[in-house]
Design an enzyme around this catalytic site. Structure first.
Site, short mmCIF file in Angstrom:
data_model
loop_
_atom_site.label_atom_id
_atom_site.label_comp_id
_atom_site.label_asym_id
_atom_site.label_seq_id
_atom_site.Cartn_x
_atom_site.Cartn_y
_atom_site.Cartn_z
N MET A 100 29.94 47.49 36.67
CA MET A 100 29.01 46.46 37.14
C MET A 100 28.11 47.06 38.23
O MET A 100 26.90 46.95 38.20
CB MET A 100 29.79 45.27 37.73
CG MET A 100 30.71 44.60 36.75
SD MET A 100 31.66 43.25 37.52
CE MET A 100 33.21 44.04 37.78
N ILE A 148 32.86 53.46 39.81
CA ILE A 148 33.52 52.90 38.63
C ILE A 148 34.95 53.45 38.49
O ILE A 148 35.16 54.62 38.16
CB ILE A 148 32.69 53.16 37.35
CG1 ILE A 148 31.26 52.65 37.57
CG2 ILE A 148 33.35 52.50 36.14
CD1 ILE A 148 31.13 51.21 38.08
N PRO A 170 38.09 35.03 38.54
CA PRO A 170 39.26 34.46 39.22
C PRO A 170 40.55 35.20 38.93
O PRO A 170 41.35 35.48 39.84
CB PRO A 170 39.29 33.01 38.69
CG PRO A 170 37.85 32.70 38.40
CD PRO A 170 37.28 33.99 37.88
N GLU A 226 40.84 38.37 38.00
CA GLU A 226 40.75 39.69 38.65
C GLU A 226 41.06 39.55 40.14
O GLU A 226 41.79 40.35 40.73
CB GLU A 226 39.35 40.27 38.44
CG GLU A 226 39.18 41.61 39.14
CD GLU A 226 37.77 42.21 39.01
OE1 GLU A 226 36.99 41.72 38.17
OE2 GLU A 226 37.48 43.14 39.77
N GLY A 284 34.71 41.84 44.81
CA GLY A 284 33.98 40.91 45.69
C GLY A 284 34.50 41.05 47.11
O GLY A 284 35.71 40.99 47.34
C1 FAD Z 1 37.42 52.20 45.38
C2 FAD Z 1 36.42 51.30 44.74
C3 FAD Z 1 36.56 50.98 43.39
C4 FAD Z 1 35.62 50.17 42.76
N1 FAD Z 1 35.73 49.94 41.42
C5 FAD Z 1 34.71 49.32 40.77
C6 FAD Z 1 34.70 49.22 39.34
O1 FAD Z 1 35.65 49.64 38.66
N2 FAD Z 1 33.64 48.65 38.75
C7 FAD Z 1 32.58 48.16 39.45
O2 FAD Z 1 31.64 47.68 38.83
N3 FAD Z 1 32.55 48.23 40.80
C8 FAD Z 1 33.58 48.81 41.48
N4 FAD Z 1 33.55 48.92 42.83
C9 FAD Z 1 32.41 48.39 43.56
C10 FAD Z 1 32.72 47.17 44.40
O3 FAD Z 1 32.95 46.04 43.61
C11 FAD Z 1 31.55 47.01 45.38
O4 FAD Z 1 31.64 48.07 46.31
C12 FAD Z 1 31.54 45.66 46.08
O5 FAD Z 1 31.26 44.63 45.18
C13 FAD Z 1 30.54 45.62 47.23
O6 FAD Z 1 29.28 46.08 46.82
P1 FAD Z 1 28.51 47.19 47.68
O7 FAD Z 1 29.45 48.32 47.90
O8 FAD Z 1 27.24 47.48 47.01
O9 FAD Z 1 28.26 46.51 49.08
P2 FAD Z 1 27.02 45.57 49.44
O10 FAD Z 1 26.86 44.51 48.43
O11 FAD Z 1 25.85 46.42 49.77
O12 FAD Z 1 27.56 44.91 50.79
C14 FAD Z 1 27.47 45.52 52.07
C15 FAD Z 1 27.98 44.52 53.10
O13 FAD Z 1 27.16 43.36 53.06
C16 FAD Z 1 27.97 42.22 52.93
N5 FAD Z 1 27.26 41.20 52.18
C17 FAD Z 1 26.77 41.28 50.93
N6 FAD Z 1 26.24 40.10 50.56
C18 FAD Z 1 26.42 39.26 51.60
C19 FAD Z 1 26.09 37.90 51.83
N7 FAD Z 1 25.49 37.16 50.90
N8 FAD Z 1 26.43 37.35 53.02
C20 FAD Z 1 27.04 38.08 53.95
N9 FAD Z 1 27.37 39.38 53.80
C21 FAD Z 1 27.07 39.95 52.64
C22 FAD Z 1 29.18 42.70 52.15
O14 FAD Z 1 30.27 41.81 52.29
C23 FAD Z 1 29.41 44.05 52.82
O15 FAD Z 1 30.12 43.86 54.01
C24 FAD Z 1 34.52 49.66 43.50
C25 FAD Z 1 34.41 49.95 44.86
C26 FAD Z 1 35.32 50.76 45.48
C27 FAD Z 1 35.14 51.09 46.92
#
Ligand code: FAD
Length: 382
Positions: free
Chosen positions: A126, A158, A243, A245, A367
């Site tokens: 994603m 990912i 939910p 997940e 999330g």
């Molecule tokens: C070890 C690991 C494994 C993962 N595995 C997968 C996977 O298998 N598949 C996949 O698709 N993704 C995966 N992810 C990605 C993960 O789901 C994302 O890192 C996560 O959703 C946050 O997105 P971002 O890192 O882009 O942070 P951002 O969205 O850039 O967020 C940065 C900060 O802003 C805050 N923020 C964002 N929006 C808001 C808001 N509306 N209000 C207040 N604060 C906000 C966030 O909470 C965070 O503190 C993985 C991540 C990690 C670290």
């Protein structure tokens, strides 16, 4: 407090899973952490004891069980053993449910046997370099061309991406300027498709046994028969599956926090400070009593949510509350348990150090805690 959600069958299964973990996971974990991934034959071994196919219909070699409680037993036991197998858990807890829910008959025939016998490893893509929490902003595109989609874009973080045979990719198949959530679709990319490029296995501070990849799709021709569910309906499908997940992440958070408390109790009984066991000091007792109370609260939430999940009534907001509470609690509890270990707690050879590093991500993936609060506050009309 006595838990009431499990039957004798679950407990018998728990015993066999616990023995399997002691034999096949605990001794191998350091090697997998050094390698940065779990070897493929592990998936075959878990398949042999029936873990992989628990919810796959029996005509495909699965167990045909609707309930999530047997899966829960597996993930609890992995957590109690102070292990976090990110790639394995994403494969079975996050990706497989999309196939179970949305795969058509022909797709089931093609893929379910491989899930059940452990020959298929999967991932879900994603997140993009510029888009994480704001999933509706996905920029990866899939443009229809005859019987195929042409897929272009980059994904990052990912889990399982380095070794996956199947990757569910969230891509934009159409644009609706009025509603960014419309027009996203789920495409299943196969590992050997030309233009599917696996980048680095990213270095992380924890969850080291799970591979975390950058993936590039450069004009990948994905047959339309690999579309999962309805075109343009990915956001709805993601919202439906998140939910479960999120509850899975909460279960792992709670189980690893439980492992931390057990480690701290054992350590406090053995470690002598000022001539007597650390466990004899009132502060140690009080800290661990606080932790035990937090675990109990988390357990009550998780068990209630599991009943709701099996009954089909777990709402996105309720799952968000359970994830938020259990992962924030996991962080508090593991931090306190590390403190009980003093300097030894900071040494990688102690399992509490691994738990501490592994725990940091549960407040981010699936999330973030902030996103959980947004989901909850929306349900309150805010
Ligand atoms: C070890 C690991 C494994 C993962 N595995 C997968 C996977 O298998 N598949 C996949 O698709 N993704 C995966 N992810 C990605 C993960 O789901 C994302 O890192 C996560 O959703 C946050 O997105 P971002 O890192 O882009 O942070 P951002 O969205 O850039 O967020 C940065 C900060 O802003 C805050 N923020 C964002 N929006 C808001 C808001 N509306 N209000 C207040 N604060 C906000 C966030 O909470 C965070 O503190 C993985 C991540 C990690 C670290």
């Amino acid at each position: 407090m006595q838990r009431t959600i499990f039957t004798e069958d679950h407990e018998a299964f728990r015993d066999s899973v616990r023995q399997f973990i002691a034999k096949e996971i605990t001794p191998n974990l350091p090697e997998w952490e050094a390698a940065g991934f779990i070897p493929r034959d592990f998936y075959k071994k878990t398949a042999e004891i029936g873990i992989n196919g628990l919810q796959i219909p029996d005509q495909y070699g699965g167990g045909g069980i609707d309930s999530f409680l047997f899966n829960t037993v597996v993930y609890e036991e992995i957590g109690y053993a102070a292990a976090s197998l990110g790639g394995f858990q994403v494969h079975l807890n996050t990706v497989l449910p999309y196939f179970l829910e949305y795969a058509g008959e022909e797709q089931r025939d093609r893929w379910f046997p491989g899930f059940a016998d452990g020959s298929l490893v999967s991932a879900i893509a994603m997140t993009e370099p510029g888009i994480g929490s704001d999933l509706a902003g996905v920029t990866t595109t899939a443009v229809r061309d005859g019987d195929d989609y042409i897929l272009n874009g980059n994904k990052t973080f990912i889990t399982g991406g380095i070794n996956a045979d199947l990757v569910i990719v969230v891509a934009r198949t159409s644009k609706d300027p009025e509603n960014r959530r419309k027009g996203l679709s789920l495409l299943v990319v196969e590992g050997d498709m030309p233009g599917f490029i696996r980048g680095r296995n990213l270095h992380k501070i924890g969850m080291k046994s799970s591979d975390t990849a950058e993936l590039t799709f450069d004009n990948v021709r994905v047959p339309a028969r690999n579309l999962l569910g309805e075109e343009g309906a990915a956001f709805k499908m993601l919202a439906h599956n998140l939910p479960q997940e999120r509850l899975s992440i909460a279960i792992t958070g709670l189980a690893t926090a439980t492992a931390a408390v057990n480690l701290a109790i054992d350590y406090a009984k053995e470690r002598l400070v000022f001539g007597k066991p650390l466990a004899d000091f009132q502060n140690t007792k009080f800290v661990l009593a606080e932790c035990a109370t937090e675990l109990q609260a988390g357990q009550a939430l998780v068990d209630q949510a599991l009943i709701a999940l099996d009954g089909g009534t777990l709402t996105p907001a309720d799952a968000a509350k359970v994830k938020l509470f259990c992962t924030e609690m996991q962080a508090r509890v593991i931090d306190k348990c590390l403190q009980v270990h003093g300097g030894y707690g900071y040494m990688s050879e102690y399992p509490i150090a691994r738990l501490y590093a592994d725990a940091r991500v549960t407040r981010i993936f699936g999330g973030t805690s902030e996103v959980m609060k947004s989901v909850i506050s929306k349900s309150m009309g805010l």
